[in-house]
Write a protein that holds these residues in place. Sequence first.
Motif, mmCIF file in Angstrom:
data_model
loop_
_atom_site.group_PDB
_atom_site.id
_atom_site.type_symbol
_atom_site.label_atom_id
_atom_site.label_comp_id
_atom_site.label_asym_id
_atom_site.label_seq_id
_atom_site.Cartn_x
_atom_site.Cartn_y
_atom_site.Cartn_z
ATOM 1 N N ASP A 48 4.774 -11.976 -0.962
ATOM 2 C CA ASP A 48 3.463 -11.601 -0.421
ATOM 3 C C ASP A 48 2.915 -10.356 -1.112
ATOM 4 O O ASP A 48 1.705 -10.171 -1.212
ATOM 5 C CB ASP A 48 3.563 -11.325 1.082
ATOM 6 C CG ASP A 48 3.871 -12.589 1.868
ATOM 7 O OD1 ASP A 48 3.402 -13.666 1.471
ATOM 8 O OD2 ASP A 48 4.590 -12.482 2.879
ATOM 9 N N HIS A 49 3.820 -9.491 -1.534
ATOM 10 C CA HIS A 49 3.420 -8.245 -2.183
ATOM 11 C C HIS A 49 4.262 -8.055 -3.436
ATOM 12 O O HIS A 49 5.482 -8.218 -3.407
ATOM 13 C CB HIS A 49 3.639 -7.049 -1.253
ATOM 14 C CG HIS A 49 2.866 -7.133 0.017
ATOM 15 N ND1 HIS A 49 1.541 -6.800 0.097
ATOM 16 C CD2 HIS A 49 3.227 -7.538 1.252
ATOM 17 C CE1 HIS A 49 1.121 -6.987 1.327
ATOM 18 N NE2 HIS A 49 2.129 -7.435 2.051
ATOM 19 N N TYR A 50 3.613 -7.691 -4.514
ATOM 20 C CA TYR A 50 4.298 -7.377 -5.762
ATOM 21 C C TYR A 50 4.034 -5.906 -6.061
ATOM 22 O O TYR A 50 2.883 -5.473 -6.129
ATOM 23 C CB TYR A 50 3.761 -8.252 -6.909
ATOM 24 C CG TYR A 50 4.359 -7.899 -8.252
ATOM 25 C CD1 TYR A 50 5.550 -8.465 -8.664
ATOM 26 C CD2 TYR A 50 3.739 -6.976 -9.080
ATOM 27 C CE1 TYR A 50 6.103 -8.135 -9.889
ATOM 28 C CE2 TYR A 50 4.280 -6.630 -10.304
ATOM 29 C CZ TYR A 50 5.461 -7.216 -10.702
ATOM 30 O OH TYR A 50 6.018 -6.880 -11.915
ATOM 31 N N ARG A 62 7.809 5.133 -0.826
ATOM 32 C CA ARG A 62 7.907 5.122 0.633
ATOM 33 C C ARG A 62 6.520 5.058 1.266
ATOM 34 O O ARG A 62 6.278 4.283 2.181
ATOM 35 C CB ARG A 62 8.666 6.352 1.128
ATOM 36 C CG ARG A 62 8.861 6.332 2.659
ATOM 37 C CD ARG A 62 9.585 7.549 3.178
ATOM 38 N NE ARG A 62 8.697 8.689 3.102
ATOM 39 C CZ ARG A 62 9.070 9.903 2.747
ATOM 40 N NH1 ARG A 62 10.311 10.156 2.454
ATOM 41 N NH2 ARG A 62 8.200 10.885 2.706
ATOM 42 N N GLN A 63 5.603 5.866 0.772
ATOM 43 C CA GLN A 63 4.242 5.866 1.314
ATOM 44 C C GLN A 63 3.566 4.519 1.105
ATOM 45 O O GLN A 63 2.884 4.013 2.005
ATOM 46 C CB GLN A 63 3.427 6.988 0.686
ATOM 47 C CG GLN A 63 3.843 8.362 1.147
ATOM 48 C CD GLN A 63 3.107 9.465 0.413
ATOM 49 O OE1 GLN A 63 2.429 9.233 -0.581
ATOM 50 N NE2 GLN A 63 3.263 10.696 0.898
ATOM 51 N N LEU A 64 3.768 3.930 -0.056
ATOM 52 C CA LEU A 64 3.177 2.629 -0.339
ATOM 53 C C LEU A 64 3.727 1.556 0.597
ATOM 54 O O LEU A 64 2.975 0.748 1.154
ATOM 55 C CB LEU A 64 3.429 2.245 -1.802
ATOM 56 C CG LEU A 64 2.847 0.927 -2.290
ATOM 57 C CD1 LEU A 64 1.336 0.912 -2.119
ATOM 58 C CD2 LEU A 64 3.216 0.712 -3.743
ATOM 59 N N ALA A 71 3.776 1.040 8.986
ATOM 60 C CA ALA A 71 4.631 2.017 9.671
ATOM 61 C C ALA A 71 3.922 3.358 9.770
ATOM 62 O O ALA A 71 4.245 4.173 10.613
ATOM 63 C CB ALA A 71 5.954 2.184 8.924
ATOM 64 N N GLN A 72 2.932 3.573 8.910
ATOM 65 C CA GLN A 72 2.209 4.839 8.925
ATOM 66 C C GLN A 72 1.537 5.075 10.278
ATOM 67 O O GLN A 72 1.361 6.186 10.702
ATOM 68 C CB GLN A 72 1.167 4.838 7.799
ATOM 69 C CG GLN A 72 0.520 6.166 7.549
ATOM 70 C CD GLN A 72 1.457 7.179 6.959
ATOM 71 O OE1 GLN A 72 2.420 6.829 6.300
ATOM 72 N NE2 GLN A 72 1.200 8.443 7.195
#
Length: 195
Positions: A48-50, A62-64, A71-72
Amino acid sequence: YLDCHDDTLNRRFIVTRRKHPLDDNSNTLKSAIAAERLILEPLQVLADHYIDTTDTQSNGLRQLLQQIFAAQGRLPVVTVLSFSYKVGVPLDADLVFDVRFLRNPHYVADLQQLTGLHQEVAAFVKADANFTGFMGILYNFLNFLLPQYHKEGKSYLTIAIGCTGGRHRSVTVAADLQQWLLHQGWNTHLIHREI
């Protein structure tokens, strides 16, 4: 799906001194990485995400990931812990505040056997001329600091409040602090280590 350029992946294996799982000592690291890419190719298509981590530091990654998985938006869990300096400062504490400057109910015969959870002890501690000023400074400090920890993605934070025996002053201050945190909307729970 996490990926990066071959040169970066090669450097990461060398820096961490880890052996690639497909390196059977008959291959080079470069050929092991190439074999891994062939094995994982069908999974990359399904992802779903690359995310290409070639130029990403661990904090940026981690932020990405927090942004992707939302989660942010979750507030960190703030544990407020009262403790005794005689027993020792909690090793997992992120912030430690010493309230031994407040008047000690231990030296009042009627209060000695009670704890900071008893109304009489709490009233004694709060009657100290320094109590209100300290709590105001603490609240202002945490009003600044907690959003910064949240922005950095910290999931858990322990605030330790210490006094000599961990039964009177620290308990009263910790209980008040936890109530204030709840009122501010933080996820919090309270632990009185010595009682």
